[in-house]
Design a protein around this motif. Structure first.
Motif, PDB file in Angstrom:
ATOM      1  N   ARG A  14      18.838  42.693 -66.536  1.00  0.00           N
ATOM      2  CA  ARG A  14      18.707  41.577 -65.614  1.00  0.00           C
ATOM      3  C   ARG A  14      18.019  42.025 -64.324  1.00  0.00           C
ATOM      4  O   ARG A  14      17.101  41.381 -63.834  1.00  0.00           O
ATOM      5  CB  ARG A  14      20.105  41.065 -65.287  1.00  0.00           C
ATOM      6  CG  ARG A  14      20.182  39.604 -64.969  1.00  0.00           C
ATOM      7  CD  ARG A  14      21.587  39.287 -64.561  1.00  0.00           C
ATOM      8  NE  ARG A  14      22.456  39.171 -65.717  1.00  0.00           N
ATOM      9  CZ  ARG A  14      22.728  38.007 -66.296  1.00  0.00           C
ATOM     10  NH1 ARG A  14      22.184  36.916 -65.853  1.00  0.00           N
ATOM     11  NH2 ARG A  14      23.530  37.939 -67.321  1.00  0.00           N
ATOM     12  N   MET A  15      18.472  43.165 -63.822  1.00  0.00           N
ATOM     13  CA  MET A  15      17.868  43.688 -62.601  1.00  0.00           C
ATOM     14  C   MET A  15      16.402  44.024 -62.821  1.00  0.00           C
ATOM     15  O   MET A  15      15.556  43.752 -61.975  1.00  0.00           O
ATOM     16  CB  MET A  15      18.607  44.947 -62.124  1.00  0.00           C
ATOM     17  CG  MET A  15      19.995  44.705 -61.591  1.00  0.00           C
ATOM     18  SD  MET A  15      20.051  43.442 -60.335  1.00  0.00           S
ATOM     19  CE  MET A  15      19.189  44.280 -59.021  1.00  0.00           C
ATOM     20  N   TRP A  18      14.407  40.905 -62.873  1.00  0.00           N
ATOM     21  CA  TRP A  18      14.318  40.394 -61.504  1.00  0.00           C
ATOM     22  C   TRP A  18      13.282  41.181 -60.730  1.00  0.00           C
ATOM     23  O   TRP A  18      12.467  40.639 -59.990  1.00  0.00           O
ATOM     24  CB  TRP A  18      15.696  40.535 -60.876  1.00  0.00           C
ATOM     25  CG  TRP A  18      15.867  39.780 -59.615  1.00  0.00           C
ATOM     26  CD1 TRP A  18      16.146  38.452 -59.509  1.00  0.00           C
ATOM     27  CD2 TRP A  18      15.780  40.300 -58.298  1.00  0.00           C
ATOM     28  NE1 TRP A  18      16.229  38.110 -58.190  1.00  0.00           N
ATOM     29  CE2 TRP A  18      16.017  39.220 -57.419  1.00  0.00           C
ATOM     30  CE3 TRP A  18      15.525  41.561 -57.755  1.00  0.00           C
ATOM     31  CZ2 TRP A  18      16.005  39.373 -56.044  1.00  0.00           C
ATOM     32  CZ3 TRP A  18      15.518  41.703 -56.392  1.00  0.00           C
ATOM     33  CH2 TRP A  18      15.756  40.613 -55.549  1.00  0.00           C
ATOM     34  N   GLN A  19      13.329  42.494 -60.968  1.00  0.00           N
ATOM     35  CA  GLN A  19      12.392  43.365 -60.260  1.00  0.00           C
ATOM     36  C   GLN A  19      10.956  43.101 -60.700  1.00  0.00           C
ATOM     37  O   GLN A  19      10.052  43.055 -59.889  1.00  0.00           O
ATOM     38  CB  GLN A  19      12.736  44.815 -60.564  1.00  0.00           C
ATOM     39  CG  GLN A  19      12.984  45.633 -59.330  1.00  0.00           C
ATOM     40  CD  GLN A  19      13.614  46.954 -59.690  1.00  0.00           C
ATOM     41  OE1 GLN A  19      13.357  47.507 -60.764  1.00  0.00           O
ATOM     42  NE2 GLN A  19      14.449  47.461 -58.822  1.00  0.00           N
ATOM     43  N   ARG A  21       9.763  40.350 -61.849  1.00  0.00           N
ATOM     44  CA  ARG A  21       9.326  39.066 -61.328  1.00  0.00           C
ATOM     45  C   ARG A  21       9.014  39.134 -59.839  1.00  0.00           C
ATOM     46  O   ARG A  21       7.922  38.803 -59.401  1.00  0.00           O
ATOM     47  CB  ARG A  21      10.441  38.067 -61.546  1.00  0.00           C
ATOM     48  CG  ARG A  21      10.019  36.686 -61.324  1.00  0.00           C
ATOM     49  CD  ARG A  21      11.249  35.819 -61.415  1.00  0.00           C
ATOM     50  NE  ARG A  21      11.230  34.935 -60.286  1.00  0.00           N
ATOM     51  CZ  ARG A  21      10.289  34.041 -60.115  1.00  0.00           C
ATOM     52  NH1 ARG A  21       9.341  33.918 -60.998  1.00  0.00           N
ATOM     53  NH2 ARG A  21      10.283  33.277 -59.057  1.00  0.00           N
ATOM     54  N   TRP A  22      10.001  39.636 -59.088  1.00  0.00           N
ATOM     55  CA  TRP A  22       9.781  39.705 -57.644  1.00  0.00           C
ATOM     56  C   TRP A  22       8.828  40.819 -57.310  1.00  0.00           C
ATOM     57  O   TRP A  22       8.107  40.728 -56.328  1.00  0.00           O
ATOM     58  CB  TRP A  22      11.106  39.855 -56.908  1.00  0.00           C
ATOM     59  CG  TRP A  22      11.810  38.558 -56.906  1.00  0.00           C
ATOM     60  CD1 TRP A  22      12.844  38.196 -57.715  1.00  0.00           C
ATOM     61  CD2 TRP A  22      11.466  37.414 -56.144  1.00  0.00           C
ATOM     62  NE1 TRP A  22      13.169  36.895 -57.483  1.00  0.00           N
ATOM     63  CE2 TRP A  22      12.351  36.384 -56.519  1.00  0.00           C
ATOM     64  CE3 TRP A  22      10.501  37.152 -55.183  1.00  0.00           C
ATOM     65  CZ2 TRP A  22      12.304  35.118 -55.964  1.00  0.00           C
ATOM     66  CZ3 TRP A  22      10.465  35.883 -54.627  1.00  0.00           C
ATOM     67  CH2 TRP A  22      11.353  34.887 -55.018  1.00  0.00           C
TER      68      TRP A  22
ATOM     69  N   ARG B 114      11.150  29.863 -63.430  1.00  0.00           N
ATOM     70  CA  ARG B 114      11.901  30.741 -62.532  1.00  0.00           C
ATOM     71  C   ARG B 114      13.193  31.238 -63.153  1.00  0.00           C
ATOM     72  O   ARG B 114      14.016  31.833 -62.484  1.00  0.00           O
ATOM     73  CB  ARG B 114      12.224  30.007 -61.233  1.00  0.00           C
ATOM     74  CG  ARG B 114      10.968  29.510 -60.597  1.00  0.00           C
ATOM     75  CD  ARG B 114      11.088  29.118 -59.173  1.00  0.00           C
ATOM     76  NE  ARG B 114       9.751  29.140 -58.634  1.00  0.00           N
ATOM     77  CZ  ARG B 114       9.242  30.180 -57.983  1.00  0.00           C
ATOM     78  NH1 ARG B 114       9.958  31.229 -57.749  1.00  0.00           N
ATOM     79  NH2 ARG B 114       7.996  30.139 -57.558  1.00  0.00           N
ATOM     80  N   THR B 116      15.168  33.324 -66.431  1.00  0.00           N
ATOM     81  CA  THR B 116      14.951  34.206 -67.573  1.00  0.00           C
ATOM     82  C   THR B 116      15.299  33.449 -68.857  1.00  0.00           C
ATOM     83  O   THR B 116      15.943  32.406 -68.826  1.00  0.00           O
ATOM     84  CB  THR B 116      15.840  35.445 -67.499  1.00  0.00           C
ATOM     85  OG1 THR B 116      17.204  35.026 -67.495  1.00  0.00           O
ATOM     86  CG2 THR B 116      15.573  36.268 -66.262  1.00  0.00           C
ATOM     87  N   ASP B 119      18.966  32.925 -69.126  1.00  0.00           N
ATOM     88  CA  ASP B 119      19.495  31.849 -68.288  1.00  0.00           C
ATOM     89  C   ASP B 119      19.163  30.476 -68.875  1.00  0.00           C
ATOM     90  O   ASP B 119      19.956  29.550 -68.793  1.00  0.00           O
ATOM     91  CB  ASP B 119      18.942  31.962 -66.863  1.00  0.00           C
ATOM     92  CG  ASP B 119      19.611  33.095 -66.104  1.00  0.00           C
ATOM     93  OD1 ASP B 119      20.807  33.324 -66.330  1.00  0.00           O
ATOM     94  OD2 ASP B 119      18.923  33.767 -65.305  1.00  0.00           O
ATOM     95  N   PHE B 157      15.876  39.090 -71.140  1.00  0.00           N
ATOM     96  CA  PHE B 157      15.650  39.067 -69.699  1.00  0.00           C
ATOM     97  C   PHE B 157      14.168  39.127 -69.385  1.00  0.00           C
ATOM     98  O   PHE B 157      13.721  39.882 -68.544  1.00  0.00           O
ATOM     99  CB  PHE B 157      16.449  40.170 -69.020  1.00  0.00           C
ATOM    100  CG  PHE B 157      17.912  39.964 -69.245  1.00  0.00           C
ATOM    101  CD1 PHE B 157      18.574  38.932 -68.603  1.00  0.00           C
ATOM    102  CD2 PHE B 157      18.606  40.750 -70.138  1.00  0.00           C
ATOM    103  CE1 PHE B 157      19.911  38.701 -68.832  1.00  0.00           C
ATOM    104  CE2 PHE B 157      19.944  40.527 -70.376  1.00  0.00           C
ATOM    105  CZ  PHE B 157      20.605  39.509 -69.731  1.00  0.00           C
ATOM    106  N   TYR B 159      10.720  36.478 -68.572  1.00  0.00           N
ATOM    107  CA  TYR B 159      10.429  35.159 -68.047  1.00  0.00           C
ATOM    108  C   TYR B 159       9.453  34.452 -68.976  1.00  0.00           C
ATOM    109  O   TYR B 159       8.691  35.112 -69.684  1.00  0.00           O
ATOM    110  CB  TYR B 159       9.858  35.273 -66.634  1.00  0.00           C
ATOM    111  CG  TYR B 159      10.931  35.618 -65.633  1.00  0.00           C
ATOM    112  CD1 TYR B 159      11.701  34.619 -65.070  1.00  0.00           C
ATOM    113  CD2 TYR B 159      11.210  36.938 -65.307  1.00  0.00           C
ATOM    114  CE1 TYR B 159      12.704  34.920 -64.178  1.00  0.00           C
ATOM    115  CE2 TYR B 159      12.218  37.248 -64.422  1.00  0.00           C
ATOM    116  CZ  TYR B 159      12.963  36.233 -63.858  1.00  0.00           C
ATOM    117  OH  TYR B 159      13.967  36.537 -62.982  1.00  0.00           O
TER     118      TYR B 159
END
Lengths: 312, 329
Positions: A14-15, A18-19, A21-22, B114, B116, B119, B157, B159
């Protein structure tokens, strides 16, 4: 068949996602030299704002260096050009210009951030409600927005200022209200409308999600980039408007860059270059630098989030 | 299997008012769906076929209650009793959402960019409050493997923009199936996909129907897809159902002139094939306040004065579960 995905590993992934993406968005942002300049400038102004109370508490004598009531009797006449003691000299009342500049930074940050927060909050409440619920809410709220669109904040605030002198939180608040309920609300509304008609909203409704769920999980995150850009540009507008008001002495007797420029233009003549440049140039450049810094960050954000501008 | 009704649609109508102005009250209505009757049996796949704008998607959205019907009843036979979809509210509606799902046409629109994949797929579980976090993760992983996104751990995870169109549509299918629904409305799930991945997705949906016992309403404009996927096909024209029959019966013995025209327009993989001239004339007419006569009157090759002077014909049983709405056949 069932892939066991341990909780700990899932968190790591997950991290990582997130990483990724950001990471790309932050990367796109930091890749722009103008964004870096903007961030660096904001950092410098931040340090300046923090420096003032520290200097007052340690190095500076309160009687001589207070930005409003300070007076240095050892150096006359005032305004006095820069000396080792007063690095930017003193103004016509014998007050230290550097100390004033630092206090002005604090006021600018205060005005900018409060105005941006108020504007973003109100534009989301008004535009988001109108765009998401539509119908009568839309008609009524957009009627309100249409009225505010017709009122440019600097002009309205100058008229306010003619009636009564404003303090800086009032200036920030009014600027936030005027710009948040006006053009920004209209833009947020149209963006919300675009989001709510995408089929992932229908999918969320099919999942059983109510309005609160959809607004929190889908609409608001989708609005975030737009709101960030709005916030940054509101800072610029609010700080300029505050300077305009205090330049024309339509504010109460606090110190800001605008009132410093007003002091300076009394002791400096632009056309003949007579008089003391050190009183007017520091606040003028500070104002320019502060606004440019936020403007550059805003442009860089736009570059990241606006796909039509994105250069891959 | 064929005798147990799952969804019973009675006189379903959806009218949209035409915007004429802010203060004027309109009496112009778009008749998107009008007086539709259909029974869907447990375990079967029904195809809903028709050209653009005939009310297929509106029907699908009415059945899952994304839009409220103007009139009519949709009786849904859930395990814990029959509910009328048209009047569900609050908690009952939320529970109904666990039984019925929809797969959308465009996988580029139906996944939030926005969020994953995890989600997105777990959203129904999250909203319905099913399971703990590790349970949900395991369920999502299992389902991703079922829809062919293996290994699940490398997809969970990511997108949507990191996936291809076919993979996205598999994610959308996984999201629809995560609450184990009994009835799924599939709104042209393959029409936006590349031809090379279409059959894959169709095969997957069939396998899932067999494995999980899902009942489909399969909305499509492609008769070949309908033939592959469905046991029965309903043909719609301008908000009305004009023909309903078993797939092979409909394709080999079409009776309604519109169905015949539709079938004659199916491409034939033979360059020397001489096409019969189109039977019907003109384009699709406007569904705004249609006059009380057969909706197909203007374009029909066999219509006469009787069709013009009488209301739209009712759906009649022509024997062998073949229903046709036409005075002339």
């Amino acid at each position: 068949m069932a892939a066991m995905v341990g909780v700990r590993r899932a968190w790591k992934q997950r991290m990582a996602a997130w990483q990724r993406r950001w990471g790309t968005e932050v990367g796109l942002f930091l890749r722009q030299p103008l964004a870096l300049i903007g961030l660096a400038l904001i950092g410098v102004f931040g340090l300046m704002a923090l420096a003032h109370p520290v200097l007052m508490a340690t190095v500076w004598n309160r009687a001589r260096f207070d930005p409003i009531v300070g007076y240095d009797a050892s150096q006359t006449p005032h305004p006095h050009p820069p000396t080792p003691q007063h690095l930017l000299g003193t103004d016509g009342f014998g007050r230290d210009v550097l100390s004033q500049l630092l206090v002005g930074t604090r006021v600018s940050f205060g005005v900018g951030l409060i105005a941006a927060a108020v504007a973003v909050l109100l534009s989301v409440l008004l535009g988001g409600t109108a765009g998401y619920f539509g119908g009568w809410a839309d008609a009524a709220l957009m009627g309100v927005a249409d009225v505010f669109v017709l009122m440019p904040p600097p002009v309205v605030l100058l008229i306010f200022g003619l009636l009564l002198r404003l303090n800086w939180p009032m200036v920030a608040l009014s600027y936030g209200v005027l710009s948040g309920l006006g053009a920004q609300a209209v833009v947020v509304k149209s963006h919300t409308l675009v989001l709510r008609n995408r089929s992932f909203i229908e999918a969320a409704r099919l999942a059983g999600g109510g309005h609160f769920h959809i607004l929190r999980k889908h609409i608001l995150p989708g609005l975030m980039p737009l709101l960030a850009a709005h916030a940054v540009f509101t800072v610029v507008g609010a700080v300029l408007t505050e300077s305009l008001l205090s330049f024309f002495s339509r504010t109460t007797y606090y110190l800001s860059w605008g009132s410093m420029i007003w002091m300076g233009q009394q002791s400096f003549r632009w056309f003949t270059l007579e008089g003391q440049w050190h009183v007017i140039l520091p606040p003028a450049f500070a104002l320019m630098g502060f606004c440019s810094a936020f403007y550059l960050v805003g442009r860089a954000l736009d570059e990241v989030f606006n796909p039509r501008l994105r250069r891959v | 299997m064929r005798d147990e009704i799952l969804v019973d649609i009675q006189h379903l109508s959806k009218l949209y008012p035409v915007e004429t102005g802010f203060f004027t009250r309109t009496n112009l209505f778009v008749h998107a769906v009008s007086d539709l009757n259909l029974q869907i049996y447990r375990g079967e796949s029904v195809g809903l076929v028709g050209e653009s704008g005939c009310g297929k998607t509106t029907t699908g959205k009415l059945l899952v209650r994304l839009i409220d019907p103007t009139e009519g009843k949709i009786a849904f036979h859930a395990e814990d009793g029959v509910v009328d979809v048209a009047t569900l509210r609050g908690k009952a509606l939320k529970r109904f959402r666990r039984n019925v799902q929809m797969i959308f046409q465009d996988p580029y629109e139906s996944l939030n960019p926005r969020m994953t994949i995890y989600d997105t797929v777990a959203e129904p579980l999250d909203v319905q409050g099913i399971g703990t976090l590790p349970e949900r993760e395991e369920r999502v992983a299992e389902l991703l493997e079922t829809v062919g996104l293996t290994p699940a751990s490398s997809f969970m995870f990511r997108y949507p923009h990191e996936l291809s169109g076919g993979q996205r549509q598999r994610v959308a299918i996984a999201r629809a199936l995560v609450v184990e629904p009994t009835f799924v409305v599939a709104d042209e799930p393959t029409s936006m996909l590349d031809v090379s991945v279409r059959t894959g997705v169709m095969q997957l949906m069939q396998e899932l129907a067999d494995k999980l016992g899902v009942t489909y309403l399969y909305i499509t404009h492609d008769l070949a897809v309908a033939r592959y996927m469905c046991q029965r096909i309903a043909v719609m024209y301008l908000g009305k159902m004009v023909e309903l029959a078993e797939t092979e019966e409909l394709l080999h013995h079409p009776q309604h002139p519109y169905t015949r025209a539709l079938l004659s327009a199916v491409p034939v993989p033979d360059p020397t094939y001489k096409r019969k001239p189109m039977e019907i004339k003109g384009g699709i007419s406007k569904p705004i306040n249609p006059p009380p006569r057969c909706r197909f009157y203007e374009r029909c090759p066999i219509a006469d004065d009787f069709c013009r002077d009488n209301d739209h014909p009712p759906l009649e049983d022509k024997g062998g579960n073949h229903f046709v709405a036409c005075y002339k056949v």
